[in-house]
Design a protein around this motif. Structure first.
Motif, PDB file in Angstrom:
ATOM      1  N   GLU A 100       0.820  -1.215   0.000  1.00  0.00           N
ATOM      2  CA  GLU A 100       0.000   0.000   0.000  1.00  0.00           C
ATOM      3  C   GLU A 100       0.853   1.264   0.000  1.00  0.00           C
ATOM      4  O   GLU A 100       0.653   2.144  -0.804  1.00  0.00           O
ATOM      5  N   CYS A 101       1.774   1.344   0.953  1.00  0.00           N
ATOM      6  CA  CYS A 101       2.525   2.602   1.107  1.00  0.00           C
ATOM      7  C   CYS A 101       3.985   2.481   0.678  1.00  0.00           C
ATOM      8  O   CYS A 101       4.700   3.475   0.675  1.00  0.00           O
ATOM      9  N   GLY A 102       4.408   1.268   0.352  1.00  0.00           N
ATOM     10  CA  GLY A 102       5.780   1.093  -0.101  1.00  0.00           C
ATOM     11  C   GLY A 102       6.812   1.059   1.013  1.00  0.00           C
ATOM     12  O   GLY A 102       8.008   1.004   0.757  1.00  0.00           O
ATOM     13  N   ARG A 103       6.326   1.109   2.277  1.00  0.00           N
ATOM     14  CA  ARG A 103       7.240   1.052   3.406  1.00  0.00           C
ATOM     15  C   ARG A 103       8.082  -0.233   3.341  1.00  0.00           C
ATOM     16  O   ARG A 103       7.569  -1.289   2.977  1.00  0.00           O
ATOM     17  N   VAL A 104       9.341  -0.114   3.682  1.00  0.00           N
ATOM     18  CA  VAL A 104      10.225  -1.274   3.704  1.00  0.00           C
ATOM     19  C   VAL A 104      10.661  -1.513   5.138  1.00  0.00           C
ATOM     20  O   VAL A 104      11.266  -0.652   5.760  1.00  0.00           O
ATOM     21  N   LEU A 105      10.313  -2.673   5.678  1.00  0.00           N
ATOM     22  CA  LEU A 105      10.698  -3.017   7.040  1.00  0.00           C
ATOM     23  C   LEU A 105      11.815  -4.044   6.970  1.00  0.00           C
ATOM     24  O   LEU A 105      11.794  -4.935   6.127  1.00  0.00           O
ATOM     25  N   GLU A 106      12.764  -3.902   7.870  1.00  0.00           N
ATOM     26  CA  GLU A 106      13.876  -4.849   7.884  1.00  0.00           C
ATOM     27  C   GLU A 106      13.691  -5.861   8.985  1.00  0.00           C
ATOM     28  O   GLU A 106      13.177  -5.529  10.047  1.00  0.00           O
ATOM     29  N   PHE A 107      14.090  -7.078   8.714  1.00  0.00           N
ATOM     30  CA  PHE A 107      14.065  -8.072   9.780  1.00  0.00           C
ATOM     31  C   PHE A 107      15.258  -8.999   9.638  1.00  0.00           C
ATOM     32  O   PHE A 107      15.829  -9.146   8.561  1.00  0.00           O
ATOM     33  N   PHE A 108      15.600  -9.600  10.766  1.00  0.00           N
ATOM     34  CA  PHE A 108      16.634 -10.629  10.755  1.00  0.00           C
ATOM     35  C   PHE A 108      16.114 -11.772  11.599  1.00  0.00           C
ATOM     36  O   PHE A 108      15.749 -11.579  12.761  1.00  0.00           O
ATOM     37  N   GLU A 109      16.008 -12.934  11.041  1.00  0.00           N
ATOM     38  CA  GLU A 109      15.473 -14.078  11.772  1.00  0.00           C
ATOM     39  C   GLU A 109      16.452 -15.252  11.651  1.00  0.00           C
ATOM     40  O   GLU A 109      16.546 -15.878  10.586  1.00  0.00           O
ATOM     41  N   PRO A 110      17.170 -15.543  12.767  1.00  0.00           N
ATOM     42  CA  PRO A 110      18.166 -16.617  12.720  1.00  0.00           C
ATOM     43  C   PRO A 110      17.595 -17.964  12.258  1.00  0.00           C
ATOM     44  O   PRO A 110      18.274 -18.702  11.551  1.00  0.00           O
ATOM     45  N   LYS A 111      16.340 -18.228  12.609  1.00  0.00           N
ATOM     46  CA  LYS A 111      15.753 -19.516  12.201  1.00  0.00           C
ATOM     47  C   LYS A 111      15.660 -19.612  10.681  1.00  0.00           C
ATOM     48  O   LYS A 111      15.922 -20.660  10.095  1.00  0.00           O
ATOM     49  N   ILE A 112      15.267 -18.505  10.044  1.00  0.00           N
ATOM     50  CA  ILE A 112      15.170 -18.506   8.575  1.00  0.00           C
ATOM     51  C   ILE A 112      16.568 -18.631   7.962  1.00  0.00           C
ATOM     52  O   ILE A 112      16.778 -19.389   7.018  1.00  0.00           O
ATOM     53  N   GLU A 113      17.518 -17.901   8.534  1.00  0.00           N
ATOM     54  CA  GLU A 113      18.889 -17.966   8.025  1.00  0.00           C
ATOM     55  C   GLU A 113      19.418 -19.401   8.084  1.00  0.00           C
ATOM     56  O   GLU A 113      19.999 -19.900   7.131  1.00  0.00           O
ATOM     57  N   ASN A 114      19.194 -20.051   9.252  1.00  0.00           N
ATOM     58  CA  ASN A 114      19.681 -21.422   9.409  1.00  0.00           C
ATOM     59  C   ASN A 114      19.000 -22.378   8.439  1.00  0.00           C
ATOM     60  O   ASN A 114      19.644 -23.261   7.867  1.00  0.00           O
ATOM     61  N   LEU A 115      17.695 -22.200   8.278  1.00  0.00           N
ATOM     62  CA  LEU A 115      16.956 -23.061   7.345  1.00  0.00           C
ATOM     63  C   LEU A 115      17.492 -22.918   5.923  1.00  0.00           C
ATOM     64  O   LEU A 115      17.632 -23.894   5.198  1.00  0.00           O
ATOM     65  N   GLN A 116      17.803 -21.688   5.541  1.00  0.00           N
ATOM     66  CA  GLN A 116      18.342 -21.469   4.196  1.00  0.00           C
ATOM     67  C   GLN A 116      19.668 -22.199   4.021  1.00  0.00           C
ATOM     68  O   GLN A 116      19.921 -22.792   2.985  1.00  0.00           O
ATOM     69  N   ASP A 117      20.501 -22.157   5.075  1.00  0.00           N
ATOM     70  CA  ASP A 117      21.777 -22.874   5.008  1.00  0.00           C
ATOM     71  C   ASP A 117      21.541 -24.371   4.870  1.00  0.00           C
ATOM     72  O   ASP A 117      22.235 -25.059   4.119  1.00  0.00           O
ATOM     73  N   GLU A 118      20.547 -24.876   5.619  1.00  0.00           N
ATOM     74  CA  GLU A 118      20.233 -26.306   5.537  1.00  0.00           C
ATOM     75  C   GLU A 118      19.803 -26.698   4.130  1.00  0.00           C
ATOM     76  O   GLU A 118      20.195 -27.746   3.615  1.00  0.00           O
ATOM     77  N   VAL A 119      18.969 -25.856   3.525  1.00  0.00           N
ATOM     78  CA  VAL A 119      18.496 -26.145   2.164  1.00  0.00           C
ATOM     79  C   VAL A 119      19.680 -26.206   1.206  1.00  0.00           C
ATOM     80  O   VAL A 119      19.805 -27.124   0.396  1.00  0.00           O
ATOM     81  N   CYS A 120      20.590 -25.231   1.339  1.00  0.00           N
ATOM     82  CA  CYS A 120      21.760 -25.199   0.455  1.00  0.00           C
ATOM     83  C   CYS A 120      22.604 -26.459   0.634  1.00  0.00           C
ATOM     84  O   CYS A 120      23.076 -27.053  -0.338  1.00  0.00           O
ATOM     85  N   GLU A 121      22.770 -26.846   1.895  1.00  0.00           N
ATOM     86  CA  GLU A 121      23.578 -28.028   2.187  1.00  0.00           C
ATOM     87  C   GLU A 121      22.957 -29.261   1.524  1.00  0.00           C
ATOM     88  O   GLU A 121      23.648 -30.083   0.925  1.00  0.00           O
ATOM     89  N   ARG A 122      21.637 -29.344   1.637  1.00  0.00           N
ATOM     90  CA  ARG A 122      20.916 -30.486   1.069  1.00  0.00           C
ATOM     91  C   ARG A 122      21.161 -30.596  -0.430  1.00  0.00           C
ATOM     92  O   ARG A 122      21.215 -31.666  -0.996  1.00  0.00           O
ATOM     93  N   TYR A 123      21.290 -29.442  -1.095  1.00  0.00           N
ATOM     94  CA  TYR A 123      21.482 -29.453  -2.546  1.00  0.00           C
ATOM     95  C   TYR A 123      22.955 -29.321  -2.938  1.00  0.00           C
ATOM     96  O   TYR A 123      23.272 -29.138  -4.116  1.00  0.00           O
ATOM     97  N   GLY A 124      23.834 -29.410  -1.948  1.00  0.00           N
ATOM     98  CA  GLY A 124      25.257 -29.272  -2.230  1.00  0.00           C
ATOM     99  C   GLY A 124      25.584 -27.927  -2.845  1.00  0.00           C
ATOM    100  O   GLY A 124      26.466 -27.793  -3.691  1.00  0.00           O
ATOM    101  N   PHE A 125      24.853 -26.916  -2.426  1.00  0.00           N
ATOM    102  CA  PHE A 125      24.932 -25.589  -3.027  1.00  0.00           C
ATOM    103  C   PHE A 125      25.683 -24.655  -2.098  1.00  0.00           C
ATOM    104  O   PHE A 125      25.395 -24.605  -0.906  1.00  0.00           O
TER     105      PHE A 125
END
Ligand SMILES: [Zn+2]
Ligand SMILES: [Zn+2]
Length: 170
Positions: A100-125
């Motif tokens: 609606e207003c184009g506002r950009v909110l920042e977040f940092f979530e360690p759980k999401i970061e870790n999950l992304q690493d796990e996904v990469c590991e799974r694909y050897g990426f």
């Protein structure tokens, strides 16, 4: 930290046979003055109020170079619109973007970061970077919309069909 990034940018330009001109320097200074998410046209207005003679085309070209050099990040806010932000080496965050207003909110979530690493590991990426963006309606805009209240009640009962999720834009 600004000097370090300026050095990176200058070297990047040199490798391409380009120079850190006064115009490029002005765009760099404006972006690195504070941590915000700027639209290109906002930068144009700010630079013009400081009596910098700079064309819109130069700003767009310089932003492309800054993003390519890795010291500026960009967040997609509309079909053809981006917001730009300075990046600090070693720091990372992701974004929630209000439709609606184009506002950009920042977040940092360690759980999401870790999950992304796990996904990469799974694909050897080997992950080098990522950008995770969620689009929606921010807290300030939700009351104005009217509809979300009904949707909230529906999801609270768990029986209502959920609206299909919009794909995450990368
Ligand atoms: Zn909003
Ligand atoms: Zn950001």
């Amino acid at each position: 930290m600004k000097d370090r990034e300026r050095g990176i940018f200058r070297k990047y330009l040199e490798r391409r046979g380009l120079k850190l001109t006064a115009e490029r320097q002005a765009v760099f200074d404006e972006l690195f003055a504070r941590h915000e998410h700027f639209e290109a046209d906002e930068l144009l207005v700010r630079l013009r109020t400081k009596h910098k003679k700079i064309s819109r085309a130069t700003i767009y070209r310089t932003l492309e170079l800054l993003v390519d050099s890795g010291i500026v990040g960009r967040v997609r806010i509309r079909e053809a619109g981006y917001r730009y932000e300075r990046l600090r080496a070693g720091e990372h965050h992701d974004h929630l973007i209000c439709n609606e207003c184009g506002r950009v909110l920042e977040f940092f979530e360690p759980k999401i970061e870790n999950l992304q690493d796990e996904v990469c590991e799974r694909y050897g990426f080997l992950p080098l970077s990522h950008s995770h963006q969620m689009r929606g309606i921010c807290r300030q805009c939700r009351p104005r919309r009217g509809r979300p209240a009904a949707r909230e009640r529906a999801t609270a009962t768990g029986s209502a069909q959920r609206e299909p999720r919009r794909p995450v834009v990368h």
